[in-house]
Design a protein around this motif. Structure first.
Motif, PDB file in Angstrom:
ATOM      1  N   UNK A  62       0.840  -1.184   0.000  1.00 27.72           N
ATOM      2  CA  UNK A  62       0.000   0.000   0.000  1.00 27.72           C
ATOM      3  C   UNK A  62       0.880   1.241   0.000  1.00 27.72           C
ATOM      4  N   UNK A  63       0.505   2.198  -0.819  1.00 31.92           N
ATOM      5  CA  UNK A  63       1.174   3.497  -0.788  1.00 31.92           C
ATOM      6  C   UNK A  63       0.726   4.249   0.468  1.00 31.92           C
ATOM      7  N   UNK A  64       1.399   5.335   0.847  1.00 29.83           N
ATOM      8  CA  UNK A  64       0.908   6.124   1.990  1.00 29.83           C
ATOM      9  C   UNK A  64      -0.545   6.546   1.822  1.00 29.83           C
ATOM     10  N   UNK A  65      -0.919   6.936   0.587  1.00 27.10           N
ATOM     11  CA  UNK A  65      -2.310   7.300   0.337  1.00 27.10           C
ATOM     12  C   UNK A  65      -3.223   6.085   0.498  1.00 27.10           C
ATOM     13  N   UNK A  66      -2.723   4.915   0.104  1.00 21.55           N
ATOM     14  CA  UNK A  66      -3.513   3.700   0.237  1.00 21.55           C
ATOM     15  C   UNK A  66      -3.740   3.311   1.682  1.00 21.55           C
ATOM     16  N   UNK A  67      -2.704   3.454   2.513  1.00 21.05           N
ATOM     17  CA  UNK A  67      -2.859   3.123   3.935  1.00 21.05           C
ATOM     18  C   UNK A  67      -3.880   4.039   4.596  1.00 21.05           C
ATOM     19  N   UNK A  68      -3.846   5.313   4.218  1.00 17.40           N
ATOM     20  CA  UNK A  68      -4.818   6.258   4.757  1.00 17.40           C
ATOM     21  C   UNK A  68      -6.224   5.900   4.284  1.00 17.40           C
ATOM     22  N   UNK A  69      -6.347   5.494   3.021  1.00 18.65           N
ATOM     23  CA  UNK A  69      -7.652   5.130   2.489  1.00 18.65           C
ATOM     24  C   UNK A  69      -8.203   3.882   3.178  1.00 18.65           C
ATOM     25  N   UNK A  70      -7.351   2.906   3.464  1.00 14.59           N
ATOM     26  CA  UNK A  70      -7.807   1.700   4.161  1.00 14.59           C
ATOM     27  C   UNK A  70      -8.378   2.074   5.522  1.00 14.59           C
TER      28      UNK A  70
END
Length: 285
Positions: A62-70
């Motif tokens: 996960x990208x940083x943006x992906x971790x935040x989205x999760x």
């Protein structure tokens, strides 16, 4: 100007990737094709205008943006699913099971089987969250049964055993020579397992420093797979893809786990669920 809209179905696929550790397992858990799950992720990326999941060898990161989205997706789905349950009441006989991320891939199948054995045909829903939030969900009735780390919540619940913990790192990983601190990867505070890792090393005179953290376990695994540090993980079931147990650090005692049922929950269902957790955590031999 119209506001972007995050698709609920796509968010569910994204959290499944985080919970299951990849696209293939997520697709299997959702009874979807892998291409459908990939399309859901691309839909989210188009809405946000940034990448959220990247391929890394045989796994995913996960990208940083992906971790935040999760993290936000879990909150959105919890509210959405509770609203559907309360407003429509169309699910019939449904049991909602909550679990921490630690060993969720082991807890949830066993809990599902235990519940469906005493309530054939019932539908089982899942909620994966932090321990304190799970307890809150049980107390307000949106989760029927939850298993969580005892010391991470204000409510003790019913003791069901200790979750074994083992250090994990990339194959061949070694810490830097002393006196350099051992680099750790962990879930961000507050996290009982993070505290257990630091306290155990300190008790043995081993200096340590957290070099990477994340809000959820998927992010911790992504960072650990880069080889920058070692992570303390649940030792139930197979090691996560790309990581293997590391025995060069002091052993860690199992962390106590509790189970909690909502007021008014069916006693037979509760007993079966609690026993399933005890059976999984029962020491071998």
């Amino acid at each position: 100007m119209l506001q972007p809209v995050l698709d609920i179905v796509a968010l569910r696929s994204l959290t499944a990737i985080a919970d299951c550790g990849g696209f293939h397992r997520a697709a299997h858990s959702l009874a979807l094709s892998q291409s459908a799950v990939s399309q859901h992720v691309r839909r989210l990326e188009k809405t946000l205008g940034s990448r959220v999941v990247e391929r890394e060898g045989r796994g995913t990161r996960f990208t940083p943006e992906g971790r935040l989205l999760v993290e936000q997706a879990r909150r959105i789905l919890a509210v959405h699913d509770e609203a559907v349950r309360v407003l429509l009441d169309t699910e019939g006989d449904t049991v909602t099971i909550g679990s921490t991320e630690h060993a969720a891939d082991q807890f949830l199948p066993r809990l599902t089987a235990a519940v469906q054995e005493v309530r054939p045909g019932c539908r089982v829903r899942f909620r994966i969250d932090r321990s304190a939030r799970l307890v809150e969900a049980v107390e307000r009735g949106s989760v029927d049964v939850a298993v969580y780390v005892t010391e991470a919540a204000a409510t003790e619940g019913t003791p069901v055993g200790g979750l074994p913990l083992t250090w994990h790192a990339t194959p061949g990983w070694a810490p830097p020579p002393a006196p350099a601190p051992v680099p750790l990867v962990a879930i961000e505070d507050p996290c009982a397992i993070r505290r257990r890792a630091i306290a155990t090393l300190a008790a043995h005179g081993v200096a340590a420093t957290v070099v990477g953290d994340a809000g959820y376990l998927a992010g911790v695994l992504d960072v650990a797979r880069t080889g920058v540090g070692v992570a303390l993980l649940a030792a139930v079931g197979p090691a996560p893809d790309g990581l293997s147990p590391y025995d060069g650090l002091p052993s860690v005692t199992p962390i106590p786990m509790s189970a909690l049922a909502r007021p008014g929950a069916d006693p037979e269902t509760v007993a079966a669920a609690f026993e399933a957790v005890r059976d999984l955590l029962r020491p071998a031999g």
